[in-house]
Design a protein around this motif. Structure first.
Motif, mmCIF file in Angstrom:
data_model
loop_
_atom_site.group_PDB
_atom_site.id
_atom_site.type_symbol
_atom_site.label_atom_id
_atom_site.label_comp_id
_atom_site.label_asym_id
_atom_site.label_seq_id
_atom_site.Cartn_x
_atom_site.Cartn_y
_atom_site.Cartn_z
ATOM 1 N N LYS A 59 0.815 -1.222 0.000
ATOM 2 C CA LYS A 59 0.000 0.000 0.000
ATOM 3 C C LYS A 59 0.846 1.269 0.000
ATOM 4 O O LYS A 59 0.296 2.370 -0.142
ATOM 5 C CB LYS A 59 -0.905 0.017 1.239
ATOM 6 C CG LYS A 59 -1.964 -1.063 1.274
ATOM 7 C CD LYS A 59 -2.947 -0.805 2.406
ATOM 8 C CE LYS A 59 -2.258 -0.753 3.752
ATOM 9 N NZ LYS A 59 -3.211 -0.479 4.862
ATOM 10 N N SER A 60 2.154 1.141 0.166
ATOM 11 C CA SER A 60 3.009 2.311 0.332
ATOM 12 C C SER A 60 3.402 2.926 -1.006
ATOM 13 O O SER A 60 4.129 2.310 -1.806
ATOM 14 C CB SER A 60 4.271 1.926 1.110
ATOM 15 O OG SER A 60 5.207 2.986 1.102
ATOM 16 N N THR A 61 2.940 4.131 -1.245
ATOM 17 C CA THR A 61 3.333 4.849 -2.463
ATOM 18 C C THR A 61 4.843 5.072 -2.480
ATOM 19 O O THR A 61 5.504 4.903 -3.519
ATOM 20 C CB THR A 61 2.611 6.201 -2.542
ATOM 21 O OG1 THR A 61 1.205 5.983 -2.571
ATOM 22 C CG2 THR A 61 3.036 6.979 -3.780
ATOM 23 N N SER A 62 5.409 5.434 -1.329
ATOM 24 C CA SER A 62 6.844 5.706 -1.254
ATOM 25 C C SER A 62 7.663 4.473 -1.624
ATOM 26 O O SER A 62 8.625 4.555 -2.394
ATOM 27 C CB SER A 62 7.228 6.168 0.156
ATOM 28 O OG SER A 62 6.734 7.451 0.423
ATOM 29 N N LEU A 63 7.281 3.315 -1.086
ATOM 30 C CA LEU A 63 8.057 2.103 -1.354
ATOM 31 C C LEU A 63 7.900 1.659 -2.801
ATOM 32 O O LEU A 63 8.861 1.194 -3.420
ATOM 33 C CB LEU A 63 7.630 0.982 -0.402
ATOM 34 C CG LEU A 63 8.512 -0.273 -0.409
ATOM 35 C CD1 LEU A 63 9.960 0.082 -0.103
ATOM 36 C CD2 LEU A 63 7.997 -1.296 0.597
#
Length: 438
Positions: free
Chosen positions: A232-236
């Motif tokens: 769910k992490s946009t950054s990752l």
């Protein structure tokens, strides 16, 4: 007796021995590429080029797939026991390779070696996070990666030298494996999973590192939540996509550049090897410079911008260097452009690694494995992409290749912009305070 008011320097020993680990990691990884070209190997085993290709690619298949499981094992059971185990296992697999007498045995040995090596860099990221203060992590990450670059650069020379000196390709693998076992012993004696567990760390160094308590290990149940957080992490995802695109661009240097120099530029094989060594040597300098660049940017602009700036600026310079390649007539100017790509790719790597420690928390090794997995998929895709582009491009195939590689770097520089190193994926949780060693 040491001055209790002055921090001990055990953290520097940890980074030093982890560099040693990265050196033998790359030496054992790359040696087979030289062995299969040797007369000793080909006189001993009558393998087809297709079989040799499968043996060489087998390593990277399992290496990519097992990144996250191996990283989680380190988050769960500790970096010291798991990375020691990984070094022992891949060293034994390297030695085992030297005993194989056919295609099937070599294939299995390299598949196992890929599994064993998969946890090395993710675990290293966790060690850097636990042992190095925030403002020094990029430099430490760069030094660990430098160990790998040195091993990769020296691997061709050392492997061929051992084969010629010993008269047998098998002996070179047995020696590599034995050296790995010695390094595993040194690693075990030097490293502790947490600074609080090391008997030689004093109170001042613990305060400098900033970790007064031991973190709670990441359980198997928490791994499920961690994987859901990763997805769910946009950054990752931005970081992982950038690693994949970056490796598409960088992978050309270590896969197709030697062939391009020989076939398209008329360079001899020995001279082409020297040119590739020069190109990769600039990457070593990039690892060191990138660590200082990222740590400076973090102090100057804050955590989010400090991680982004080295990555984005490096990617755009790489793109510019590749765009120049089809238009330079001098082969040495082409090599210079590729050296810029090598330098700037590695200039970004310390920031990439540090980001994993920033957001991964107790799941840093698993998060690092997630990103490294996608990066390796990118390297594999790049190796397949180049011949396809040459085919569809016809007479302009070379230009199409370099423009595509440049485009991959531009896209990497843009796609990483939403990344935010201040947003942790896993909440911090510690065990009861641990007595500080005297």
């Amino acid at each position: 007796m040491t001055d209790p008011a002055r921090p001990t320097t055990i953290r520097h020993r940890i980074i030093g021995v982890t560099m040693l680990m990265a050196f033998i990691l790359y030496l054992d990884r790359i040696c087979m590429g030289e062995i299969v070209k040797s007369m000793s190997f080909n006189n001993d085993l009558a393998l087809s080029q297709e079989q040799i290709g499968r043996i060489l690619s087998a390593f990277f298949f399992t290496y990519a797939l097992f990144q996250v499981p191996a990283g989680w094992a380190s988050d769960r059971f500790g970096a010291r026991p798991m990375l020691t185990l990984y070094i022992v296992l891949w060293s034994l697999c390297t030695m085992l390779t030297g005993f194989m007498t056919g295609f099937a045995g070599l294939l299995i040995a390299r598949l196992l070696c890929g599994i064993a090596e998969s946890g090395a860099y993710p675990t290293s990221m966790a060690l850097v996070r636990k042992w190095i203060p925030l403002t020094g992590r990029a430099r430490a990450s760069g030094m660990v990666a430098l160990g790998g670059r040195i091993g990769g650069t020296l691997a061709p020379f050392l492997t061929i030298w051992m084969i010629v000196t010993m008269g047998n390709w098998r002996t070179s693998l047995w020696i590599d494996g034995a050296v790995g076992l010695i390094i595993a012993l040194v690693f075990w004696k030097t490293v502790r999973s947490n600074p609080q567990e090391h008997p030689q760390v004093n109170t001042a160094e613990l305060a400098l590192i900033g970790r007064p308590e031991i973190e709670k290990p990441l359980s198997a149940r928490e791994l499920k939540s961690a994987l859901w957080s990763f997805s769910k992490s946009t950054s990752l995802w931005c970081n992982s996509a950038a690693q994949m695109l970056q490796n598409i661009g960088w992978g050309f240097l270590v896969t197709w550049l030697p062939t391009y120099l020989v076939k398209e530029r008329g360079v001899g094989e020995i001279e082409g090897g020297k040119m590739l060594t020069y190109v990769l040597a600039f990457g070593m300098a990039g690892q060191i410079a990138g660590g200082y660049y990222c740590d400076w940017a973090t102090r100057r602009f804050g955590l989010r911008a400090g991680r982004l700036l080295p990555m984005t600026s490096s990617m755009f310079v790489c793109a510019a260097a590749y765009i120049c390649c089809p238009f330079v007539e001098s082969t040495w100017m082409l090599v210079a452009c590729c050296a810029v790509v090598s330098f700037c790719t590695d200039l970004a790597n310390p920031a990439v690694w540090s980001f994993m420690g920033d957001v991964g928390g107790r799941a840093t090794a698993a998060a690092g494995g997630w990103g490294n997995m996608w990066g390796n998929f990118g390297a594999s895709a790049g190796a397949l992409l180049v011949p396809w582009l040459m085919k569809i491009g016809g007479g302009d195939g070379k230009t199409l290749v370099f423009f595509t590689l440049a485009g991959a770097f531009v896209l990497a520089g843009l796609i990483i912009l939403p990344m935010d190193a201040t947003k942790k994926l896993i909440p911090d949780e510690t065990i009861a305070p641990n007595p500080i060693p005297s």
